[in-house]
Design an enzyme around this catalytic site. Structure first.
Site, PDB file in Angstrom:
ATOM      1  CD  GLU A   1      -1.257  -2.290   2.211  1.00 28.50           C
ATOM      2  OE1 GLU A   1      -2.006  -2.837   3.039  1.00 28.50           O
ATOM      3  OE2 GLU A   1      -0.048  -2.614   2.046  1.00 28.50           O
TER       4      GLU A   1
ATOM      5  CB  CYS B   1      -0.743  -0.091   5.602  1.00 26.75           C
ATOM      6  SG  CYS B   1       0.834  -0.829   5.108  1.00 26.75           S
TER       7      CYS B   1
ATOM      8  CB  ALA C   1      14.052 -37.316  -7.148  1.00 32.07           C
TER       9      ALA C   1
ATOM     10  CG  LEU D   1      21.221 -28.887  -0.221  1.00 30.82           C
ATOM     11  CD1 LEU D   1      21.056 -28.938   1.284  1.00 30.82           C
ATOM     12  CD2 LEU D   1      20.150 -29.727  -0.909  1.00 30.82           C
TER      13      LEU D   1
END
Length: 357
Positions: free
Chosen positions: A46, A80, A150, A200
């Site tokens: 915002e 906000c 996997a 990784l």
């Protein structure tokens, strides 16, 4: 609102424990400002949408925002709701209520008291899925946890000799790299470090590297392993690990954290969340996966299933869950099925992550 949603998506994987949010400001039928939340501790969507606009432009405008504007001061950025009121916005259209107990409708009430017309236009499951990390972590103070494997068609993650390269094809591996960049951290164990020597990291696509976390209670992992190639890594070790071993890791610039193993994985995950990690992708073996599942810590499973069989000699995808009958089976829901060449990727959600129908 569709534009606000498209903006929100830009923040995926970048906001840490905070939500992804998009905002669009409309005046006299045209867009005059837009923004998204793209980094923790930075301006919210915002505020970005309002930046640089004069009161003459913002007064009487309509703000479309995917998530309820924040209203609390327990953070590094101001509420906000204050900025929205100061800007003279006359209408706010919100796509979802913020599940954060510090907000959760309070932001909307503040706007209403300021005579701003508030309209809730639910984005529904689509937005909940995009913000799944935040929705889980803000309610539980635990990171969203995904287990990735996997596997062969008969549910094995490695052959009898421990070899697993490559069960999945190159297209699947590229998708894994896309996944990694969306998570705050990728977590593995010393067993996987020593057996597979994984990096990784994000390499096959563009994107930031996640924090790498290694659970190594006795500091048995090889300090020269690929996962320790830089200092973007944390090693959790037991209280009894020798100072000499810890010093060896720290000499490489690697952060080693002593942790009481008896506290359990729930406490460890709570620490990760407290340290700003809102999502974790687990790439480890079947026994560790079983521990997470037994403690109800896993929110999602992602399996890349390859068209090959490894037989009963192969290493199981999930260790012993102590399931003795169908009544005790861990239940969930299929979320998504996709093809990557000869492989099939399946997303499976569990527990509180399941879609309510």
């Amino acid at each position: 609102m569709r534009r606000a949603l498209a903006l929100a998506i830009k923040g995926r994987g970048l906001t840490g424990v905070n939500p992804i949010v998009g905002a669009v400001l409309v005046k006299d039928g045209r867009i005059v400002g837009e923004g998204c939340h793209i980094k923790s501790k930075r301006d919210h969507a915002e505020i970005v949408a309002l930046d640089g606009l004069s009161l003459a432009v913002t007064k009487g405008s309509t703000l479309y925002v995917t998530l309820e504007p924040c209203c609390h001061r327990d953070k590094q950025t101001p509420p906000c709701t204050d900025r929205i009121i100061e800007s003279g916005i006359s209408k706010v259209v919100v796509g979802a209520i913020d599940p954060n107990p510090k907000v959760n409708g309070k932001g909307l009430e503040i706007l209403k008291r300021a005579q701003i017309n508030v309209v809730i236009k639910p984005l529904g499951i689509q937005y909940d899925r995009l913000n799944e990390f935040y929705c889980k972590s803000i309610r539980t103070s635990l990171p969203y946890i995904t287990i990735k494997h996997a596997i062969s068609l008969d549910g094995k993650i490695a052959a009898a000799d421990g070899s697993s390269r490559w069960i999945s094809n190159e297209k699947s591996r590229r998708e894994v790299h896309k996944l990694r960049k969306l998570y705050d951290a990728v977590l593995t164990t010393a067993v996987t470090v020593n057996s597979d020597n994984p990096e990784l990291s994000v390499r096959m696509v563009k994107g930031r590297d996640p924090k790498r976390i290694v659970i190594d209670w006795t500091l048995d992992s090889n300090v020269n392993a690929k996962v320790y190639r830089d200092t973007n890594v944390i090693v959790f070790t037991g209280m009894e690990s020798s100072p000499e071993k810890i010093a060896e890791f720290k000499l490489r610039g690697i952060d080693v954290v002593r942790f009481d193993q008896n506290k359990g994985l729930n406490a460890l995950m709570a620490k990760l969340y407290a340290d700003g990690i809102g999502s974790v992708l687990v790439e480890a073996g079947g026994r560790f996966a079983a521990k997470l599942l037994k403690e109800n810590l896993a929110d999602k499973l992602i399996y890349f299933i390859a068209p090959l069989l490894l037989g009963s000699e192969g290493i199981d995808t999930v260790g012993n869950l102590h399931v003795r009958s169908m009544n005790n089976a861990l239940k969930g829901q299929f979320l998504k099925v996709r093809r990557f060449g000869s492989d099939v990727m399946v997303e499976f959600i569990l527990g509180s992550a399941m879609i309510k129908t």
